[in-house]
Design a protein around this motif. Structure first.
Motif, PDB file in Angstrom:
ATOM      1  N   ASP A   1      -4.410   8.517   4.809  1.00  0.00           N
ATOM      2  CA  ASP A   1      -4.101   8.694   6.236  1.00  0.00           C
ATOM      3  C   ASP A   1      -4.553  10.092   6.668  1.00  0.00           C
ATOM      4  O   ASP A   1      -3.747  11.022   6.763  1.00  0.00           O
ATOM      5  CB  ASP A   1      -2.592   8.527   6.471  1.00  0.00           C
ATOM      6  CG  ASP A   1      -2.176   7.061   6.599  1.00  0.00           C
ATOM      7  OD1 ASP A   1      -3.000   6.183   6.267  1.00  0.00           O
ATOM      8  OD2 ASP A   1      -1.031   6.801   7.013  1.00  0.00           O
TER       9      ASP A   1
ATOM     10  N   LEU B   1      10.973   5.899   8.487  1.00  0.00           N
ATOM     11  CA  LEU B   1      10.101   5.143   9.396  1.00  0.00           C
ATOM     12  C   LEU B   1      10.742   3.853   9.908  1.00  0.00           C
ATOM     13  O   LEU B   1      10.096   3.067  10.604  1.00  0.00           O
ATOM     14  CB  LEU B   1       8.764   4.861   8.709  1.00  0.00           C
ATOM     15  CG  LEU B   1       7.925   6.136   8.534  1.00  0.00           C
ATOM     16  CD1 LEU B   1       6.812   5.940   7.528  1.00  0.00           C
ATOM     17  CD2 LEU B   1       7.354   6.594   9.868  1.00  0.00           C
TER      18      LEU B   1
ATOM     19  N   ALA C   1       0.272   5.099   1.603  1.00  0.00           N
ATOM     20  CA  ALA C   1      -0.676   5.698   2.562  1.00  0.00           C
ATOM     21  C   ALA C   1      -0.349   7.165   2.841  1.00  0.00           C
ATOM     22  O   ALA C   1       0.119   7.500   3.924  1.00  0.00           O
ATOM     23  CB  ALA C   1      -0.669   4.881   3.850  1.00  0.00           C
ATOM     24  N   PRO C   2      -0.576   8.046   1.890  1.00  0.00           N
ATOM     25  CA  PRO C   2      -0.227   9.445   2.112  1.00  0.00           C
ATOM     26  C   PRO C   2      -1.251  10.167   3.000  1.00  0.00           C
ATOM     27  O   PRO C   2      -2.402   9.743   3.095  1.00  0.00           O
ATOM     28  CB  PRO C   2      -0.267  10.033   0.696  1.00  0.00           C
ATOM     29  CG  PRO C   2      -1.281   9.207  -0.023  1.00  0.00           C
ATOM     30  CD  PRO C   2      -1.191   7.823   0.575  1.00  0.00           C
ATOM     31  N   SER C   3      -0.805  11.233   3.624  1.00  0.00           N
ATOM     32  CA  SER C   3      -1.712  12.108   4.375  1.00  0.00           C
ATOM     33  C   SER C   3      -2.012  13.314   3.490  1.00  0.00           C
ATOM     34  O   SER C   3      -1.074  13.929   2.975  1.00  0.00           O
ATOM     35  CB  SER C   3      -1.051  12.591   5.670  1.00  0.00           C
ATOM     36  OG  SER C   3      -0.724  11.483   6.464  1.00  0.00           O
TER      37      SER C   3
ATOM     38  N   ARG D   1       0.828  -1.208   0.000  1.00  0.00           N
ATOM     39  CA  ARG D   1       0.000   0.000   0.000  1.00  0.00           C
ATOM     40  C   ARG D   1       0.857   1.251   0.000  1.00  0.00           C
ATOM     41  O   ARG D   1       2.034   1.237   0.373  1.00  0.00           O
ATOM     42  CB  ARG D   1      -0.974  -0.018   1.173  1.00  0.00           C
ATOM     43  CG  ARG D   1      -0.482   0.341   2.577  1.00  0.00           C
ATOM     44  CD  ARG D   1       0.856  -0.036   3.020  1.00  0.00           C
ATOM     45  NE  ARG D   1       1.131   0.220   4.399  1.00  0.00           N
ATOM     46  CZ  ARG D   1       1.867   1.267   4.868  1.00  0.00           C
ATOM     47  NH1 ARG D   1       2.408   2.133   4.055  1.00  0.00           N
ATOM     48  NH2 ARG D   1       2.078   1.395   6.163  1.00  0.00           N
TER      49      ARG D   1
ATOM     50  N   ARG E   1       7.986   1.528   2.492  1.00  0.00           N
ATOM     51  CA  ARG E   1       7.910   2.949   2.865  1.00  0.00           C
ATOM     52  C   ARG E   1       9.317   3.451   3.145  1.00  0.00           C
ATOM     53  O   ARG E   1      10.284   2.669   3.152  1.00  0.00           O
ATOM     54  CB  ARG E   1       6.987   3.128   4.072  1.00  0.00           C
ATOM     55  CG  ARG E   1       7.446   2.380   5.290  1.00  0.00           C
ATOM     56  CD  ARG E   1       6.439   2.509   6.427  1.00  0.00           C
ATOM     57  NE  ARG E   1       6.848   1.756   7.596  1.00  0.00           N
ATOM     58  CZ  ARG E   1       6.059   1.484   8.612  1.00  0.00           C
ATOM     59  NH1 ARG E   1       4.812   1.881   8.630  1.00  0.00           N
ATOM     60  NH2 ARG E   1       6.516   0.802   9.646  1.00  0.00           N
TER      61      ARG E   1
ATOM     62  N   TYR F   1      -0.706   7.824  15.050  1.00  0.00           N
ATOM     63  CA  TYR F   1      -0.252   7.188  13.811  1.00  0.00           C
ATOM     64  C   TYR F   1       0.129   5.722  14.047  1.00  0.00           C
ATOM     65  O   TYR F   1      -0.265   4.839  13.281  1.00  0.00           O
ATOM     66  CB  TYR F   1       0.930   7.979  13.240  1.00  0.00           C
ATOM     67  CG  TYR F   1       1.788   7.166  12.295  1.00  0.00           C
ATOM     68  CD1 TYR F   1       1.304   6.756  11.057  1.00  0.00           C
ATOM     69  CD2 TYR F   1       3.079   6.762  12.668  1.00  0.00           C
ATOM     70  CE1 TYR F   1       2.079   5.976  10.210  1.00  0.00           C
ATOM     71  CE2 TYR F   1       3.861   5.994  11.819  1.00  0.00           C
ATOM     72  CZ  TYR F   1       3.348   5.599  10.598  1.00  0.00           C
ATOM     73  OH  TYR F   1       4.119   4.809   9.778  1.00  0.00           O
TER      74      TYR F   1
ATOM     75  N   VAL G   1      -1.871   2.893  11.932  1.00  0.00           N
ATOM     76  CA  VAL G   1      -1.202   2.261  10.788  1.00  0.00           C
ATOM     77  C   VAL G   1      -1.154   0.737  10.973  1.00  0.00           C
ATOM     78  O   VAL G   1      -1.339  -0.023  10.022  1.00  0.00           O
ATOM     79  CB  VAL G   1       0.200   2.876  10.561  1.00  0.00           C
ATOM     80  CG1 VAL G   1       1.211   2.386  11.575  1.00  0.00           C
ATOM     81  CG2 VAL G   1       0.714   2.575   9.163  1.00  0.00           C
TER      82      VAL G   1
HETATM   83  N1  GLU Z   1       0.834   8.725   6.328  1.00  0.00           N
HETATM   84  C1  GLU Z   1       2.146   8.255   6.660  1.00  0.00           C
HETATM   85  C2  GLU Z   1       3.170   9.151   5.986  1.00  0.00           C
HETATM   86  O1  GLU Z   1       2.818   9.821   5.017  1.00  0.00           O
HETATM   87  C3  GLU Z   1       2.256   6.830   6.192  1.00  0.00           C
HETATM   88  C4  GLU Z   1       3.439   6.157   6.690  1.00  0.00           C
HETATM   89  C5  GLU Z   1       3.426   4.663   6.401  1.00  0.00           C
HETATM   90  O2  GLU Z   1       3.550   4.300   5.228  1.00  0.00           O
HETATM   91  O3  GLU Z   1       3.288   3.898   7.313  1.00  0.00           O
HETATM   92  O4  GLU Z   1       4.288   9.250   6.431  1.00  0.00           O
END
Ligand code: GLU
Length: 277
Positions: A41, A214, A7-9, A5, A210, A192, A196
């Protein structure tokens, strides 16, 4: 089985770093005959905007990516997060914290503490509100709840372990290197880390692809999976796209927004070349 996936904010324009992350995940899913999911997100409603979300769909489609509809949105899942918090609370893993950021900075830099230690979420919580024994009674609503990391680690019956690319990682000393992270935030219900983990599990994500920013947070996600009895996916933390000074791109960095390149006449192939794909 391969489900990954992006998962952007929706808090600003997607930039080259996002394009890289999304295309890499999409390419890998394609190559494995798997599925690429898009997830929004949008937990932090004070910073998310519908126009940024619309731009995300538009930019990713322009890049040639596709994903199943409808997409999962964190803002639709608050009751799921609450339910998981209750499970953790009832098992005595959480406690309420009333410290402000200033309180934490002051306590962490008190002379007897030595230099403040930093973890994935910044200064490691010095434990001011941590009770001597797990709190009883109902979970407080609208409160900051922290994970009692030492207690959580003590309850594990086998070592924490996960795969990050080709490495087998066994996180050590989490109470000291990560500390009591926040799992419930007053303003948005969950943090978060909690959301997540639940989203990935509920979507059956098998491979999390990702950025390296992270890498450290992943150990928090793996212990939460263990406490909540959820499977641990494979992780792959990719290199970060940086500007010419070596700084990681940020959302406010409009000059490197995908939309800026599009408006200047770039093609999706140009974007691939720019990020080295
Ligand atoms: N929304 C998070 C970000 O943009 C997603 C991080 C992830 O992929 O777990 O950093």
């Amino acid at each position: 089985m391969f489900i990954t996936r992006f998962a952007p904010s929706p808090t600003g324009p997607l930039h080259l770093g996002h394009a890289f992350s999304a295309m890499l995940a999409h390419d890998r899913a394609r190559a494995a005959g798997g599925t690429f999911l898009l997830r929004i997100d949008d937990l932090d409603q004070s910073r998310c905007r519908p126009e940024w979300e619309a731009q995300i769909f538009d930019d990713l489609a322009w890049l040639g990516l596709n994903w199943p509809q409808p997409v999962m949105r964190q803002s639709d899942r608050l009751s799921r997060y609450h339910e998981a918090l209750k499970v953790l609370w009832d098992q005595g893993f959480l406690y309420q914290c009333s410290c402000t950021r200033a309180d934490i900075r002051a306590a962490a830099s008190a002379p007897q503490e030595g230099a403040p230690l930093f973890g994935p979420d910044g200064v490691i919580y010095p434990g001011t509100c941590r009770p001597a024994s797990p709190p009883t009674g109902p979970m407080p609503g609208d409160a900051v709840l922290r994970l009692d990391m030492a207690h959580a680690c003590a309850m594990l019956t086998s070592p924490l372990v996960y795969k990050d690319q080709d490495d087998i990682v066994t996180p050590q000393h989490l109470p000291r290197t990560v500390g009591d992270v926040v799992l419930a935030r007053r303003d948005m219900g969950a943090s978060y880390h909690l959301s997540v983990v639940l989203d990935d599990a509920d979507q059956g994500v098998t491979h999390v692809i990702r950025g390296q920013d992270l890498t450290e947070a992943t150990q928090i996600h793996v212990i939460l999976q263990r406490l909540l009895d959820l499977p641990t996916p494979f992780y792959y933390h990719h290199r970060l796209i940086r500007d010419e000074t070596g700084k990681r791109l940020a959302k406010r960095d409009d000059a490197r927004a995908i939309a800026t390149y599009r408006n200047a006449g770039a093609t999706p192939r140009d974007i691939r070349n720019m990020v080295g794909l």
